[in-house]
Design a protein around this motif. Structure first.
Motif, PDB file in Angstrom:
ATOM      1  N   ILE A  49      22.457  12.283  14.215  1.00 59.43           N
ATOM      2  CA  ILE A  49      21.987  13.618  13.544  1.00 59.43           C
ATOM      3  C   ILE A  49      23.226  14.676  13.786  1.00 59.43           C
ATOM      4  O   ILE A  49      24.017  14.477  14.997  1.00 59.43           O
ATOM      5  CB  ILE A  49      20.646  14.278  14.195  1.00 59.43           C
ATOM      6  N   VAL A  81      20.132  10.301  17.478  1.00 54.72           N
ATOM      7  CA  VAL A  81      19.042  11.168  17.791  1.00 54.72           C
ATOM      8  C   VAL A  81      18.519  11.055  19.182  1.00 54.72           C
ATOM      9  O   VAL A  81      18.230  11.908  19.825  1.00 54.72           O
ATOM     10  CB  VAL A  81      17.752  10.913  16.844  1.00 54.72           C
ATOM     11  N   VAL A 105      20.012  12.582   8.450  1.00 54.12           N
ATOM     12  CA  VAL A 105      20.430  11.645   9.374  1.00 54.12           C
ATOM     13  C   VAL A 105      21.509  10.822   8.717  1.00 54.12           C
ATOM     14  O   VAL A 105      21.500  10.607   7.584  1.00 54.12           O
ATOM     15  CB  VAL A 105      19.159  10.938   9.930  1.00 54.12           C
TER      16      VAL A 105
END
Length: 295
Positions: free
Chosen positions: A65, A174, A52
């Motif tokens: 991400i 994310v 990440v």
């Protein structure tokens, strides 16, 4: 075919993760650091590592991400990304649906968005974005569309969401990835400061309800909320995510307090500002830097 979604998983996904703007930047000016995050991939017993990324300017606690990585983890299929002109990408899903993404203007345009974001392929290859419970003895035989798909453009900048081009890939928060691919199969992703959790509602041992009692997940949430506050940029981002999800996917009829207004305007921010004094105050709470007010 028209797909509609319940509001409950929407709120759950936002607990960890025109809206006032907070400093969107061009890809070239964004500095990133990366780390490996523990990921529970449809199981609570084993974990893998997922890369990440974090911005070095604002949203310091918001993990980004790779779109390719998230799609693969969620659906177990691949999508392809081709970069044409600078900041412009052609993204093709496993269903063959194509979307154009512009990371300079933070937009996505697609002729059949529901087919592009289909997560039903997690359960069965080459099927439309429809619900079935995934039992091994059930298969989708055919789907009849009730209406032709309509071209769709999403302006992420409106929601204070910044997409970042990186080589032949696209980075997105994310939370945005989780909300973007929210579908009727209800497979989804939750994220804390420590870990990422991919959840299948058909698995009685590792679904949304059981996650709420998982000590690792609750520990991660406690760390997130421990200080009791968040930055203004983080508050605006969280509010923008909520508005993006409601504006884009809301449609389950008749059960929510703001149903008629949401149906009419398709703009949560507008509805909260104009409905009454209670919703105006709710809007302020949702954008508060104080976690006790925002949740």
């Amino acid at each position: 075919m028209k797909i509609k979604y319940s509001i409950f998983p929407i709120i759950c996904s936002l607990l960890v993760g025109c809206v006032p703007a907070s400093g969107a930047k061009s890809d070239d000016k964004i500095k990133l650091t990366s780390k490996e995050m523990t990921t529970y991939h449809y199981t609570n017993s084993e974990s893998i590592k997922t890369e990440v990324f974090y911005r070095n300017d604002i949203l310091l606690n918001t993990p980004y991400i790779s779109l390719k990585t998230y799609y693969k983890l969620l659906t177990k299929h691949d999508l392809t990304i081709f970069q044409g002109e600078k900041h412009k990408y052609t993204v093709t899903s496993a269903n063959g649906e194509v979307a154009a993404i512009d990371t300079e203007n933070d937009t996505l345009t697609c002729a059949d968005y529901q087919n592009f974001i289909s997560s039903t392929i997690y359960r069965q290859d080459n099927v439309s974005n429809v619900y079935f419970d995934g039992a091994p003895f059930l298969k989708v035989k055919n789907v009849t569309a009730t209406e032709a798909p309509k071209p769709k453009t999403i302006n992420f900048k409106k929601y204070n969401i910044n997409l970042i081009g990186k080589d032949d890939d696209i980075l997105l928060p994310v939370a945005t990835a989780s909300n973007m691919f929210m579908g009727p199969t209800m497979i989804t992703c939750f994220c804390t400061n420590d870990s990422i959790y991919f959840i299948d509602p058909n698995d009685p041992h590792w679904e949304t309800g059981s996650l709420m009692y998982d000590s690792r997940y609750m520990s991660g949430l406690n760390k997130t909320f421990k200080e009791g506050t968040r930055t203004k940029e983080e508050a605006l981002f969280s509010y923008g995510e909520l508005c993006f999800l409601i504006d884009t996917y809301y449609g389950l009829p008749g059960r929510e307090y703001l149903h008629e207004e949401l149906k009419q305007y398709r703009d949560l921010d507008k509805v909260l500002q104009e409905r009454n004094e209670v919703t105006k105050q709710a809007r302020e709470f949702l954008m508060s830097t104080d976690y006790s007010e925002s949740i």
